[in-house]
Write an enzyme that holds these catalytic residues in place. Structure first.
Site, PDB file in Angstrom:
ATOM      1  N   GLU A   1       0.837  -1.194   0.000  1.00 29.78           N
ATOM      2  CA  GLU A   1       0.000   0.000   0.000  1.00 29.78           C
ATOM      3  C   GLU A   1       0.874   1.247   0.000  1.00 29.78           C
ATOM      4  OE1 GLU A   1      -4.196  -1.383   1.875  1.00 29.78           O
ATOM      5  OE2 GLU A   1      -2.850  -0.362   3.266  1.00 29.78           O
TER       6      GLU A   1
ATOM      7  N   ARG B   1      -1.808 -10.788   2.623  1.00 29.08           N
ATOM      8  CA  ARG B   1      -3.012 -11.637   2.478  1.00 29.08           C
ATOM      9  C   ARG B   1      -3.764 -11.265   1.215  1.00 29.08           C
ATOM     10  NH1 ARG B   1      -6.871  -7.777   3.374  1.00 29.08           N
ATOM     11  NH2 ARG B   1      -6.222  -6.073   4.723  1.00 29.08           N
TER      12      ARG B   1
END
Ligand code: ADP
Length: 450
Positions: A276, A292
């Site tokens: 991110e 994940r």
């Protein structure tokens, strides 16, 4: 070797994982709480097992119960989905210790990325661009902290190394606020995360949220699947996601993604992962890695044609990636709207019995949901009940298809955020592309006050 998968999650993502199992011919066991026992995706699973009472702490977050469920049903692999235990290093370690397969990275990688100071240091070492900030944890001395903040330049954000879910961070506009902010955040970090360690970054005032999807097999092969823009957020929750991120230069994505793959190699990463970033002034700055599968993975699947859950399962079974970067193509534009069972005004959850459900259909449309007529949305869990994903040759077509899909969706018995999503599809700033992470919140506040 034949495998069997325990699905340690619920709702739409459980169904999504079941679909991948059927595609690969892997038998699956659906774990469920007492509250979910009657759900159709539980009844129609290959096999199911109840892991505890409704409360997540006693069921979907109950590590011994899940490990026992795998043992009792002869499952040798566990897919955690997203949320719940998906980024819990203790869960991955417990599964590894049992000689079972965690569908995800090694526990050591989850642990390293779960500590934000360590994650930052690993990214800097791999050449992934980070927000200017403290080189490591903040020292105890207030004078030294002040010097670090001056070096970074105000405004700064003080963050807990062990923080998550948008908690454990505080923006500091000027030096007079610094000492109190550090003390408060440290106390919060100690009580909420059991780790008082803090660090500091420059606070970006108008960034966008842009993230990169990677897949690695832990055998030296890795690819990136491009970028997503998830800037439409409310209370730090993503509301709309899209791929690719409008207007972000391809060359920048390629350059930064190559460094992310270097970071993956260095930490022995395996499986799907997301880096991110905040994007401001044509630059990407790493904020965290999610180790994940993500809620928004379908938009990437729509533009690349890569089945990310299938890839996760194949990697977990020890297969080499079988995909090079040159094999990954990008086609068109995809948008996802998260449909939540919530009051559109208050955002409070709206559980209850679904008396009507007619999902939309149409060209380029995908609907990931566990809803059906008669389904009882339980009050115990996240309010996400469906994901509408629209793909088209370009962004304007994807938006038009999403508008039509939202208008065609019939749902009654529960309140949803569909009216908000429909409005956003018509919103000028959204249509222009490139709105920042504060846009939606600011818009809603202005409308509420008007
Ligand atoms: P969490 O793990 O709690 O989600 P993140 O580090 O991902 O924490 O940050 C959560 C959100 O806080 C980001 O999506 C962004 O909106 C905001 N944020 C975090 N760091 C910064 C920063 N340096 N400048 C501006 N906003 C930030």
């Amino acid at each position: 070797m034949t495998h069997k998968l325990l699905i340690a999650n619920r709702g739409e993502i459980a169904l999504r994982i079941q679909r991948a199992c059927r595609k690969l011919g892997i038998p699956h066991v659906q774990a469920c709480s007492q509250a979910d026992q009657e759900a159709r995706y539980v009844r129609e699973a290959d096999q199911s097992i109840c892991i505890g009472p409704a409360r997540a702490r006693d069921s979907y977050l109950n590590i011994p119960a899940l490990v026992y469920a795998a043992r009792a049903t002869g499952a040798d692999m566990i897919h955690p989905g997203y949320g719940f235990l998906s980024e819990n290093a203790d869960f991955a370690a417990a599964i590894e210790a049992e000689g079972l397969i965690f569908v995800g990275p090694p526990a050591s990688a989850i642990l390293a990325m779960g500590n934000k100071v360590r994650a930052r240091q690993a990214m800097i070492a791999a050449g992934v661009p980070c927000i200017p900030g403290s080189p490591g944890p903040l020292p105890p001395d207030a004078g030294e902290i002040r010097r670090i903040a001056q070096g970074i330049g105000y405004p700064v954000i003080v963050k807990a190394s062990g923080g998550g879910g948008g908690r454990g961070m505080r923006v500091v506009a000027t030096e007079v606020e610094l000492d109190d902010a550090v003390a408060l955040t440290r106390e919060e970090a100690r009580t909420a995360f059991g780790n008082p360690e803090l660090y500091m970054e420059r606070y970006l005032t108008t960034p966008r949220h842009v993230e990169l999807q990677v897949l690695c097999d832990g055998q030296g092969n890795g690819v990136h699947l491009g970028d997503r823009d998830c800037s439409m957020q409310r209370r730090h929750q993503k509301v709309i996601e899209e791929a690719p991120a409008p207007g972000v230069p391809r060359a920048l994505i390629e350059r930064v993604a190559a460094r992310c793959l270097d970071a993956c190699k260095a930490m022995g990463y395996r499986g799907a992962g997301t880096f991110e970033f905040l994007y401001e002034n044509d630059e990407l700055f790493f904020i965290e890695m999610n180790t994940r599968l993500q809620v928004e993975h379908p938009v990437t699947e729509m533009v690349t044609g890569v089945d990310i859950v299938e890839a996760q399962l194949r990697i977990a079974m020890g297969e080499p990636l079988g995909l090079t970067q040159a094999d990954v193509g990008f086609s068109g534009h995809a948008i996802e709207c998260r449909i939540n069972a919530e009051d559109p005004a208050t955002m409070l959850p709206s559980p209850g019995r679904v008396s009507e459900w007619q999902p939309p259909a149409g060209e380029g449309l995908r609907v990931d949901t566990h809803l059906h007529e008669g389904y009882e949305v339980p009050p115990h869990y996240d309010s996400l009940v469906a994901k509408l994903i629209a793909h088209g040759p370009d962004r304007a077509t994807a938006i038009a298809r999403m508008e039509a899909a939202l208008a065609a969706t019939r749902v009654a018995g529960i309140a949803t955020n569909i009216p908000l999503q429909a409005r956003l599809m018509r919103d000028a700033a959204f249509r222009a592309g490139g709105a920042g992470i504060n846009y939606l919140e600011t818009k809603m506040k202005a409308e509420a006050g008007a």
